[in-house]
Design an enzyme around this catalytic site. Structure first.
Site, PDB file in Angstrom:
ATOM      1  N   THR A 127       0.851  -1.378   0.057  1.00 39.77           N
ATOM      2  CA  THR A 127       0.112  -0.068  -0.123  1.00 39.77           C
ATOM      3  C   THR A 127       0.566   1.301   0.039  1.00 39.77           C
ATOM      4  O   THR A 127       1.839   1.451   0.736  1.00 39.77           O
ATOM      5  CB  THR A 127      -0.912  -0.044   1.261  1.00 39.77           C
ATOM      6  N   ASP A 128       0.241   2.266  -0.579  1.00 38.78           N
ATOM      7  CA  ASP A 128       0.857   3.582  -0.449  1.00 38.78           C
ATOM      8  C   ASP A 128       1.056   4.144   0.914  1.00 38.78           C
ATOM      9  O   ASP A 128       2.028   4.955   1.263  1.00 38.78           O
ATOM     10  CB  ASP A 128       0.362   4.848  -1.330  1.00 38.78           C
ATOM     11  N   GLU A 129       0.427   3.361   1.723  1.00 38.50           N
ATOM     12  CA  GLU A 129       0.524   4.179   3.355  1.00 38.50           C
ATOM     13  C   GLU A 129       1.763   3.700   4.016  1.00 38.50           C
ATOM     14  O   GLU A 129       1.877   4.213   5.042  1.00 38.50           O
ATOM     15  CB  GLU A 129      -0.664   3.579   4.121  1.00 38.50           C
ATOM     16  N   TYR A 151      -1.298  -0.332  11.044  1.00 47.08           N
ATOM     17  CA  TYR A 151      -1.545  -1.135   9.700  1.00 47.08           C
ATOM     18  C   TYR A 151      -0.585  -0.789   8.814  1.00 47.08           C
ATOM     19  O   TYR A 151       0.173  -1.841   8.233  1.00 47.08           O
ATOM     20  CB  TYR A 151      -2.851  -0.701   9.318  1.00 47.08           C
ATOM     21  N   LYS A 155       2.468  -3.315   7.217  1.00 49.17           N
ATOM     22  CA  LYS A 155       2.638  -3.426   5.868  1.00 49.17           C
ATOM     23  C   LYS A 155       3.970  -3.217   5.427  1.00 49.17           C
ATOM     24  O   LYS A 155       4.782  -3.973   4.499  1.00 49.17           O
ATOM     25  CB  LYS A 155       1.580  -2.885   5.038  1.00 49.17           C
TER      26      LYS A 155
HETATM   27  P1  NAD Z   1      -9.836  -7.121   2.673  1.00 49.03           P
HETATM   28  O1  NAD Z   1      -9.898  -6.898   4.259  1.00 49.03           O
HETATM   29  O2  NAD Z   1     -11.068  -6.823   1.970  1.00 49.03           O
HETATM   30  O3  NAD Z   1      -9.479  -8.705   2.453  1.00 49.03           O
HETATM   31  C1  NAD Z   1      -8.578  -9.506   3.176  1.00 49.03           C
HETATM   32  C2  NAD Z   1      -8.432 -10.968   2.837  1.00 49.03           C
HETATM   33  O4  NAD Z   1      -7.388 -11.572   3.430  1.00 49.03           O
HETATM   34  C3  NAD Z   1      -9.863 -11.406   3.339  1.00 49.03           C
HETATM   35  O5  NAD Z   1     -10.283 -12.411   2.599  1.00 49.03           O
HETATM   36  C4  NAD Z   1      -9.443 -12.312   4.529  1.00 49.03           C
HETATM   37  O6  NAD Z   1     -10.242 -13.173   5.172  1.00 49.03           O
HETATM   38  C5  NAD Z   1      -7.885 -12.826   4.422  1.00 49.03           C
HETATM   39  N1  NAD Z   1      -7.124 -12.874   5.250  1.00 49.03           N
HETATM   40  C6  NAD Z   1      -7.004 -12.097   6.664  1.00 49.03           C
HETATM   41  N2  NAD Z   1      -6.178 -12.760   7.474  1.00 49.03           N
HETATM   42  C7  NAD Z   1      -5.796 -13.722   6.889  1.00 49.03           C
HETATM   43  C8  NAD Z   1      -4.845 -14.975   7.220  1.00 49.03           C
HETATM   44  N3  NAD Z   1      -4.155 -14.885   8.496  1.00 49.03           N
HETATM   45  N4  NAD Z   1      -4.864 -15.948   6.592  1.00 49.03           N
HETATM   46  C9  NAD Z   1      -5.444 -16.028   5.364  1.00 49.03           C
HETATM   47  N5  NAD Z   1      -6.327 -15.075   4.831  1.00 49.03           N
HETATM   48  C10 NAD Z   1      -6.370 -14.059   5.802  1.00 49.03           C
HETATM   49  O7  NAD Z   1      -8.337  -6.374   2.196  1.00 49.03           O
HETATM   50  P2  NAD Z   1      -8.369  -5.683   0.564  1.00 49.03           P
HETATM   51  O8  NAD Z   1      -9.089  -4.451   0.676  1.00 49.03           O
HETATM   52  O9  NAD Z   1      -8.904  -6.598  -0.527  1.00 49.03           O
HETATM   53  O10 NAD Z   1      -6.961  -5.553   0.644  1.00 49.03           O
HETATM   54  C11 NAD Z   1      -6.040  -6.724   0.020  1.00 49.03           C
HETATM   55  C12 NAD Z   1      -4.584  -6.285   0.105  1.00 49.03           C
HETATM   56  O11 NAD Z   1      -4.337  -5.055  -0.567  1.00 49.03           O
HETATM   57  C13 NAD Z   1      -4.072  -6.157   1.491  1.00 49.03           C
HETATM   58  O12 NAD Z   1      -2.617  -6.707   1.570  1.00 49.03           O
HETATM   59  C14 NAD Z   1      -4.069  -4.598   1.550  1.00 49.03           C
HETATM   60  O13 NAD Z   1      -2.828  -4.042   2.572  1.00 49.03           O
HETATM   61  C15 NAD Z   1      -3.698  -4.216   0.196  1.00 49.03           C
HETATM   62  N6  NAD Z   1      -4.204  -2.873  -0.227  1.00 49.03           N
HETATM   63  C16 NAD Z   1      -5.534  -2.427   0.000  1.00 49.03           C
HETATM   64  C17 NAD Z   1      -5.940  -1.129  -0.457  1.00 49.03           C
HETATM   65  C18 NAD Z   1      -7.485  -0.876  -0.229  1.00 49.03           C
HETATM   66  O14 NAD Z   1      -7.730   0.190  -0.654  1.00 49.03           O
HETATM   67  N7  NAD Z   1      -8.188  -1.675  -0.076  1.00 49.03           N
HETATM   68  C19 NAD Z   1      -5.125  -0.290  -1.005  1.00 49.03           C
HETATM   69  C20 NAD Z   1      -3.886  -0.557  -1.185  1.00 49.03           C
HETATM   70  C21 NAD Z   1      -3.443  -2.110  -0.864  1.00 49.03           C
END
Ligand code: NAD
Length: 329
Positions: A127-129, A151, A155
């Site tokens: 993430t950009d964060e 968080y 990351k």
């Molecule tokens: P989300 O919270 O919707 O989904 C996370 C998924 O991971 C869920 O299905 C959950 O069940 C699974 N999970 C959690 N802990 C687990 C574990 N210990 N073992 C197996 N599975 C597990 O998240 P998202 O928004 O889809 O984000 C996905 C990725 O993208 C993350 O790594 C996040 O840091 C990154 N990201 C998200 C955003 C955003 O805007 N949402 C932006 C940049 C990066």
């Protein structure tokens, strides 16, 4: 080719899996997909229902911290796309333990197993964060990591581990760092679906502090397309920023949503600011643009209108999630 997608039942991971199996990424067209997901509150079987009957998809419920399980899956894997994480900043402020466990220890468990199995490529979704906050300009990939929330710190730790496995063990790792995503199937605790579902339920929408925090909004489809490009041709050991959506203050974002709903500012409820709230994020996407010709394709106006329509058509998807969250509170 066999692809292991961790967190493939969450918001972004499931979009990637649905798109992949729907033929959106020709470069990965022959891949079968194994989803490893713990099905936390954020993981949802319904997110994979549209591709549930596809014989190329296998769903394995399980934890990325489970070493033996991960080692068994990794042994037959060519490509790992690692989405699994605890992802909600507010939850990390309330208690960061699960963030450290999943995001740091879980990522290390996957990296170790991938190294042992000799997988061909490992794409770590970040993430950009991790960069912290920036008043002006944009971060390039070599910017130091200065995360502020627990968080973001978890990351950043996982990014560093991923890059260390490349430098130490020559594991072919790529890291992607993306800006804020929006789109269908996003859990309604995150800003945009929270605002939409509250407006649909006749409630007010909470706005942190002065509402002038700036985020760069990218449609999830554009994010996943960038990930597919990196998965196919990213250089091992490299970091790729993905973003270039639309920069908006939270107040502007809320105004656009109010307009779509024909509502006025009386629906806004100002709430105390989030602790340690980053003021602005902005990534420079020159690297991925120059290497792969990447550019976001979905204009925000179109993407947000489509997203509002999706939540309007899928109350059966989000209402039970809110009911369950309320019952657990
Ligand atoms: P989300 O919270 O919707 O989904 C996370 C998924 O991971 C869920 O299905 C959950 O069940 C699974 N999970 C959690 N802990 C687990 C574990 N210990 N073992 C197996 N599975 C597990 O998240 P998202 O928004 O889809 O984000 C996905 C990725 O993208 C993350 O790594 C996040 O840091 C990154 N990201 C998200 C955003 C955003 O805007 N949402 C932006 C940049 C990066």
């Amino acid at each position: 080719m066999r692809m292991l997608v961790t967190g493939g039942a969450g918001f972004i991971g499931s979009h990637f899996v649905r798109s992949q199996l729907g033929g959106a990424y020709p470069e990965l067209a022959d891949a079968s997909v194994v989803v490893l997901d713990k099905f936390t509150y954020a993981g949802n079987e319904a997110n994979l229902a549209p591709v549930g009957d596809d014989p190329r998809l296998t769903v394995v419920p399980g934890d990325i911290c489970d070493g033996p399980l991960v080692a068994g899956l990794m042994a037959r894997t060519d490509l790992v796309v690692h989405f699994a994480a605890e992802s909600h900043v507010d939850r990390s402020i309330a208690n960061a333990a699960e963030f450290v466990r999943t995001n740091v220890l879980g990522t290390q468990t996957l990296l170790q197993a991938a190294h042992h199995a000799g997988v061909g490529r490992f794409v770590h979704i970040s993430t950009d964060e991790v960069y912290g906050t920036i008043d002006r300009g944009a971060w390039t990939e070599d910017e130091p990591l200065l995360p502020n929330s627990p968080y973001a710190a978890s990351k950043a730790s996982s990014d560093l581990l991923a890059l260390a496995y490349h430098r130490t063990h020559a594991l072919p790792v790529c890291v992607t760092r993306c800006s804020n995503n929006y789109g269908p199937y996003q859990f309604p605790e995150k800003a945009i679906p929270r605002f939409i579902t509250r407006l649909m339920s006749g409630q007010t929408i909470p706005l942190y502090g002065d509402g002038l925090h700036i985020r760069d909004w990218l449609h999830v489809d554009d994010h996943c397309r960038g990930i597919a490009l990196v998965a196919q041709g990213g250089k091992p050991g490299e970091v790729y920023n993905i973003g270039g959506g639309t920069e908006l203050t939270n107040r502007d974002l809320v105004d656009r949503l109010l307009e779509l709903f024909g509502a006025d500012r009386s629906r806004i409820e100002t709430v105390p600011d989030r602790q340690g709230h980053d003021r602005r994020y902005c990534v420079d996407i020159t690297k991925i643009s120059e290497q792969f010709g990447y550019a976001p394709a979905i204009p925000f106006e179109e993407g947000i209108a489509r997203t509002v329509r999706w939540y309007s058509d899928h109350r059966d998807w989000w209402q039970p999630l809110l009911d369950r969250a309320e019952a657990a509170a």
